[in-house]
Structure formats: structure tokens, C-alpha cells
Design a protein around this motif. Structure first.
Motif, short mmCIF file in Angstrom:
data_model
loop_
_atom_site.label_atom_id
_atom_site.label_comp_id
_atom_site.label_asym_id
_atom_site.label_seq_id
_atom_site.Cartn_x
_atom_site.Cartn_y
_atom_site.Cartn_z
N UNK A 146 59.39 15.54 47.01
CA UNK A 146 59.92 14.33 45.86
C UNK A 146 60.75 15.16 45.71
N UNK A 147 61.76 14.19 45.27
CA UNK A 147 62.89 13.54 44.48
C UNK A 147 64.31 14.25 45.15
N UNK A 148 63.57 14.84 46.56
CA UNK A 148 65.15 14.85 47.08
C UNK A 148 65.46 13.38 48.23
N UNK A 317 64.97 15.06 41.91
CA UNK A 317 65.10 16.80 41.56
C UNK A 317 66.20 17.12 41.31
N UNK A 318 67.20 16.93 41.95
CA UNK A 318 68.86 17.90 41.86
C UNK A 318 69.86 17.20 42.05
N UNK A 319 70.49 16.74 40.12
CA UNK A 319 71.16 16.68 39.97
C UNK A 319 72.83 16.94 39.65
N UNK A 320 72.73 18.00 39.26
CA UNK A 320 73.60 18.50 38.66
C UNK A 320 74.71 19.08 40.13
N UNK A 321 76.10 18.95 40.07
CA UNK A 321 77.15 19.52 40.93
C UNK A 321 77.80 20.56 40.65
#
Length: 394
Positions: A146-148, A317-321
Motif C-alpha cells: 500500500x502506498x507504492x 509511502x515513499x516520498x523522498x528523493x
């Protein structure tokens, strides 16, 4: 002024998912964000199958190299085999299900078939050239989280489980508007003192690439009432409002004052170059992001600061670079602000564009990514730097 890290953290701390789940056809799911975990309900592959064209045998038969045995069946992909008779081989093709009793596949290059019998010229080890049941995915395995954000390979993986539809979050709806009496649209004639509005196209392209729905409101005149009316309309049409221009301290920069009258300005000015006048707040109950007016400032602050917040609001779920280390082939002294330098990558390292002005948009197209130069960091030829290639922002 806040540092870039502090600004990103501040935005993340007040972010929340603004979109609800929906179920869509898998064929349309690329770039969308999963609303639920995807759990395998079958094994993939569902049965042992051949990894290549050849002959399926029982290794325990003790077949010797050069010995011939009868071919008892022919198995193509999609057909259902029968149990392999002892002392025989089955002609089998790539992807075809292994017959019960067989445990090894001899590749056809190591065989010679004549008159309904096959001679094995080179015997492989037991279990060779077989794709085992469940070697890719096993029943009950958590496959996608979820969030991918779904990439092409993720969509293909879901298809391998037989999923025709998949739960995702609705696309975030983002309203964009520019401000400035000097702005004209491509295709129009320019009068003295006017420029073409590149920011509108940069912002819309970035947001579309990231999978958001864009509400394009065009340009508001440098007039407080015009800016207020367009901003109010933007808030009524979208989940988030983004503007370019008008957030500095000039007499014709009206966005900051309008935001304060319609809601609140929670963050203004960041120790970043380019993009210092970046702003964040609320307009008519909707989140507001105010970008500077210079075109490179828009491009950079959208990538580095706005993007993580927007992805969080989308439910990602993963927002940062995350930067990757690379070798600089240039020298540059540090400054008090964190700088994002336009560079081009080659086999020998990273080349710096000669003019790092926030008005030189060509530098962003010329380059392959950004180098993050920390405050006070001196870059020398051959030194390792934080490199953010453009594909990581896609």
C-alpha cells in the motif's frame, strides 16, 4: 529562514492523504498509487515448467551420454502433459508444464532426435533447466505494498497474478496558476516588456508526469482582486493550489498578502538557491504552495520541496528523493544557502553548466540532473558530490 531539510520536514509533518480509494482496470494503473497491499493468491508459475526447448527425462533412469530412448509425448506451452513413462523422454518447449515423473530437461542443442527416439549427447545435472512452481511468487506472499507508486514492472507483476482490476487512490487534483502582467502564451505576439509564460508549462508537465490531475487556470493579472478571485476559484476546484510568481517583496507581488487574507501563510522564504521565496500555507481551507517566478526556481523547488509533499498527499509511502554519489569535474565555492546546480553527466563525471542564474531555463534542459551543494561546501574536481539525476524525480 528554514533550511531545505527543515522546510521539507515542516511540509511533511502537516501532510495528509487528500484522496480516497477507487478500483480501476489494471491496464490503466501505471503511475497510480496502491490503496491496499497486493497479496498473491496463487503460485507463479503455477507448476514446474521447462526453461528452454529440449527433452524432459527422469534423471534416475541413469541415461548415459550417447544412449537413445523413445520419445513418448510432445508437450507445448499451454498443453496438459501426462505422466512420463520410465525409460522415455518427452519433447518439451519453453514454458510448457513439466510432466509428472520428469525432473530434468536436456536442452535441444545437446540432443539428437531420429526416428522417434532421442540420443542425449551431454547429460545435465538432475533438476537442470526447470522453473520451479512458485519460484517467482508464492501463494500468500505480500507482492506490492500500500502506498507504492506502480511502475510498468509492478503492473506486469500484478497481471501475472491474474488481477484484472486493482485498488488505487484517486489522482490528486492540483490547481496551477501564474501571476504577472508581463506574461503571454506561446503563439501570441510579444510586445515590449512581455515574455512567454514558461512556468505554466513546466508546472503542468511536472504534475502530469507525477500522475496528478491538473486544473490549469492560466494567468492572473498583477492585481490583488484578480489574484484573490482566481485563488478562490482554484481552491474550489482542486485538492491543492500552486502558484508561480508574486511571492516576493515587490510592490506588485500580491500573492503573499492574498494568501494571508484568504487563509494563512505558514512558511515563507527558504535558504535555497534558486527558489528562496518559496511559500506554503492554506487558502480557503486548501493547502497552498507558492513558487517563485523565475523559471529555474519553479523547476527546482517543484522537484526538491513541493514533490515530497504532493506525493504524501497522494498517499505514497515513499516520498523522498535520495541522491547518489558522483564525481564532480568542476570547482565551486559554497555559499550560505543550499544550492542546486544544473549538471550534465558523462563517463568522466559531472560537468557544470556555465551560467547558474535562476533565469536560464536552458540549463535544466541541457543537463541530466542536479548537484546538491550544501551550505559552505566547497566542490573541487574529482570530489564526490550528491547527484540527483532527473529520472529519480519521474
Amino acid at each position: 529562514m528554514l533550511s531545505v531539510t527543515e522546510a521539507i520536514t515542516a511540509l511533511q509533518s502537516c501532510s495528509k492523504r487528500l484522496v480516497e480509494p477507487e478500483t480501476i482496470d489494471l491496464i490503466d494503473a501505471t503511475g497510480r498509487t496502491l490503496a491496499e497491499d497486493v497479496i498473491a493468491h496463487i503460485d507463479v508459475p503455477p507448476a514446474d515448467n521447462s526453461a528452454m526447448d529440449g527433452y524432459a527425462i527422469r534423471h534416475a533412469d541413469g541415461l548415459q551420454e550417447g544412449q537413445g530412448i523413445p520419445v513418448s509425448q510432445r508437450i507445448t506451452a499451454g498443453s496438459v502433459p501426462v505422466e512420463l513413462e520410465p525409460g522415455t523422454a518427452a519433447r518439451i518447449f519453453t514454458g510448457a508444464e513439466l510432466p509428472p515423473g520428469a525432473d530434468t530437461v536436456v536442452m535441444q542443442e545437446h540432443c539428437q532426435e531420429t526416428g522417434g527416439a532421442v540420443r542425449v549427447l551431454q547429460m545435465p545435472d538432475a533438476g537442470a533447466n526447470i522453473r520451479r512452481r512458485g519460484q517467482d511468487l508464492s501463494n500468500g506472499q505480500n507482492v506490492l505494498g500500500k502506498g507504492q507508486r506502480l511502475r510498468s514492472q509492478d503492473v506486469g507483476l500484478a497481471a501475472s497474478l491474474g488481477l484484472a482490476r486493482i485498488p488505487v487512490f484517486r489522482r490528486l487534483k492540483v490547481a496551477v496558476m501564474s501571476t504577472g502582467d508581463e506574461l503571454r502564451e506561446p503563439g501570441e505576439n510579444l510586445s515590449p516588456g512581455q515574455i512567454y509564460n514558461s512556468n505554466r508549462y513546466t508546472m503542468k508537465s511536472q504534475l502530469t508526469t507525477w500522475g496528478f490531475d491538473v486544473v490549469d487556470l492560466g494567468v492572473a493579472r498583477d492585481d490583488p482582486d484578480a489574484v484573490s478571485a482566481m485563488m478562490t476559484r482554484a481552491a474550489s476546484l482542486a485538492d491543492i493550489v500552486i502558484t508561480s510568481g508574486g511571492v516576493s517583496v515587490g510592490e506588485e507581488d500580491h500573492v503573499k498578502a492574498v494568501v494571508e487574507s484568504l487563509g494563512s501563510l505558514d512558511l515563507w522564504r527558504i535558504a535555497v538557491k534558486p527558489g528562496k521565496p518559496f511559500a506554503f500555507g492554506q487558502v480557503c481551507g486548501k493547502p497552498f504552495i507558492g513558487l517563485p517566478g523565475n523559471p529555474v526556481s519553479v523547476f527546482v523547488t517543484m522537484l526538491v520541496i513541493a514533490r515530497p509533499y504532493l506525493f504524501a498527499c497522494q498517499g505514497n509511502a515513499d516520498t523522498l528523493v535520495h541522491a547518489v554519489p558522483h564525481i564532480a569535474q568542476f570547482a565551486r565555492k559554497g555559499s550560505q544557502r543550499e544550492e542546486y546546480l544544473r549538471v550534465r553527466a558523462s563517463d568522466s563525471g559531472l560537468e557544470l553548466f556555465s551560467n547558474q542564474s535562476s533565469g536560464v531555463l536552458f540549463s535544466t534542459s541541457w543537463g541530466h540532473g542536479l548537484v546538491r551543494q550544501r551550505p559552505g561546501q566547497e566542490i573541487t574536481p574529482g570530489s564526490s558530490v550528491d547527484y540527483l539525476p532527473y529520472p529519480v524525480f519521474s
